[in-house]
Design a protein around this motif. Structure first.
Motif, short mmCIF file in Angstrom:
data_model
loop_
_atom_site.label_atom_id
_atom_site.label_comp_id
_atom_site.label_asym_id
_atom_site.label_seq_id
_atom_site.Cartn_x
_atom_site.Cartn_y
_atom_site.Cartn_z
N GLU A 221 1.16 -1.25 0.01
CA GLU A 221 0.14 0.17 0.13
C GLU A 221 0.69 1.22 -0.16
O GLU A 221 0.01 2.48 0.17
CB GLU A 221 -0.82 0.41 1.21
CG GLU A 221 -2.04 -0.92 0.96
CD GLU A 221 -1.86 -2.03 0.98
OE1 GLU A 221 -3.04 -3.36 1.01
OE2 GLU A 221 -0.93 -2.71 1.41
N TRP B 211 -2.84 6.60 -4.89
CA TRP B 211 -4.34 5.66 -5.04
C TRP B 211 -4.47 5.36 -6.43
O TRP B 211 -4.93 4.62 -6.98
CB TRP B 211 -5.43 6.52 -3.52
CG TRP B 211 -6.82 5.71 -4.33
CD1 TRP B 211 -7.64 6.73 -4.71
CD2 TRP B 211 -7.21 4.68 -3.46
NE1 TRP B 211 -9.03 5.57 -4.73
CE2 TRP B 211 -8.59 4.66 -4.05
CE3 TRP B 211 -6.59 3.96 -2.75
CZ2 TRP B 211 -8.84 2.82 -3.77
CZ3 TRP B 211 -7.52 2.29 -2.28
CH2 TRP B 211 -8.36 2.46 -3.14
N LYS C 19 -6.19 -2.54 -4.47
CA LYS C 19 -7.67 -2.16 -3.84
C LYS C 19 -8.30 -3.51 -4.45
O LYS C 19 -8.39 -3.71 -4.55
CB LYS C 19 -7.95 -0.95 -4.90
CG LYS C 19 -6.83 -0.16 -5.57
CD LYS C 19 -7.60 0.72 -6.31
CE LYS C 19 -6.37 2.32 -6.81
NZ LYS C 19 -7.04 3.16 -7.50
#
Length: 327
Positions: free
Chosen positions: A76, A81, A189
């Motif tokens: 992550e 994002w 995700k």
């Protein structure tokens, strides 16, 4: 309970947990969906790879107490994002992302490798990926990923086709078609069922056969059903009367449709006897212990001849009798 402090992707964490809590489960609960369990917690598949104090390790093989005062990095932390990292983008462009289940871990491992070694050799790539099991993509493509990432690190505008295109008269055949969900997968995700399981979801635990071949002659689940917190108990008496094949392929499936979710006849050690759905794992396990079951143990079928009553042996003898004899 134990109070632990550690750093997760540059963010300080402090929490109460059991000292022996599995780190893979702990991190996944914290939303680190890149830290996956694809091998029942044995840590051989590598989908649970993390950087712990700068070293690639399997989270499934760590306990929470070991995290105290440590530094954890997961996939992550790569990119952002909506922006893939150098390695993640190379993986998408090369086309190595398939099922995606351990691709986020692969991106983390290769990113760490490139941070330590400017231009890794194939042997060094093999060594870095030695703890990662990837059955749905060729390891040859990982060499391409590293080569592309190295080239783009030196020249961000560098472009290279993963494979030659052909048939200019066609739009899809012979053309590079990036996997539509590759970016989502390589970034870990939420894209699998387990990523969307609510925190208050019920737990299911299975009672399994201790015998390789047996019939259930008595089954009483009333005490388990009466235990507070038990939502449902499933057995051969109340499961859907639908037969399927454990072959696992999509229709049309040539394998025989010979299995139900639960059956009165048990065909192997570990075959399903009953399932308990409960509000917690502790309640589910307690309910399993309350199930009263008796078995008629049958002789195991250990060969094809035993399974078909000797018909295959007779057929073999007949076939042999028709063969010409040597003189």
């Amino acid at each position: 309970m134990m109070n632990i402090r550690f750093t997760l992707n540059d963010i300080p964490q402090e929490m109460q947990c059991q000292p022996g809590e599995n780190v893979q489960q702990l991190l996944f609960t914290l939303g680190m969906h890149s830290v996956r369990n694809s091998d029942d917690g044995f840590g051989f598949a590598g989908s649970d790879a993390i950087l712990f104090n700068g070293v690639v390790v399997n989270a499934s093989l760590l306990i929470a107490a070991q995290l105290d005062n440590g530094v954890v990095t997961t996939a992550e932390a790569l990119g952002s994002w909506n922006q893939l990292s150098l390695v993640q983008q190379a993986m998408v462009d090369v086309g190595i992302v398939q099922s995606g289940y351990n691709d986020a871990a692969a991106a983390l491992i290769l990113t760490d490798l490139l941070a330590r070694i400017e231009e890794p050799t194939r042997a060094q790539i093999d060594d870095a990926l030695s703890g990662l099991f990837s059955r749905d993509a060729g390891y040859q493509q990982f060499y391409q990923v590293v080569a592309l990432a190295v080239a783009r690190r030196n020249d961000p505008e560098f472009q290279s086709l993963a494979a030659p295109e052909f048939r200019s008269d066609l739009n899809v055949v012979g053309k590079l078609c990036p996997k539509v969900d590759a970016a989502k997968m390589v970034q870990a995700k939420p894209c699998y069922v387990e990523d969307r399981v609510a925190r208050n979801a019920c737990i299911i635990k299975m009672l399994r056969s201790p015998h390789p071949h047996a019939l259930i002659t008595h089954l009483d689940v009333s005490k388990a059903e009466a235990l507070p917190g038990v939502v449902h108990v499933i057995t051969h008496r109340n499961c859907p009367d639908i037969y399927y094949t454990p072959g696992g392929q999509s229709a049309p499936e040539p394998s025989p449709l010979d299995r139900r979710m639960f059956g009165q006849k048990l065909r192997h050690v570990g075959d399903r006897v009953a399932a308990v759905v409960a509000e917690s794992e502790e309640i589910a396990l307690a309910a399993l212990a309350l199930i009263d079951v008796e078995y008629q143990v049958l002789k195991p079928v250990m060969s094809i001849d035993e399974g078909d009553g000797g018909r295959s042996t007779a057929g073999t003898r007949r076939a042999n009798s028709l063969r010409p004899r040597r003189t």
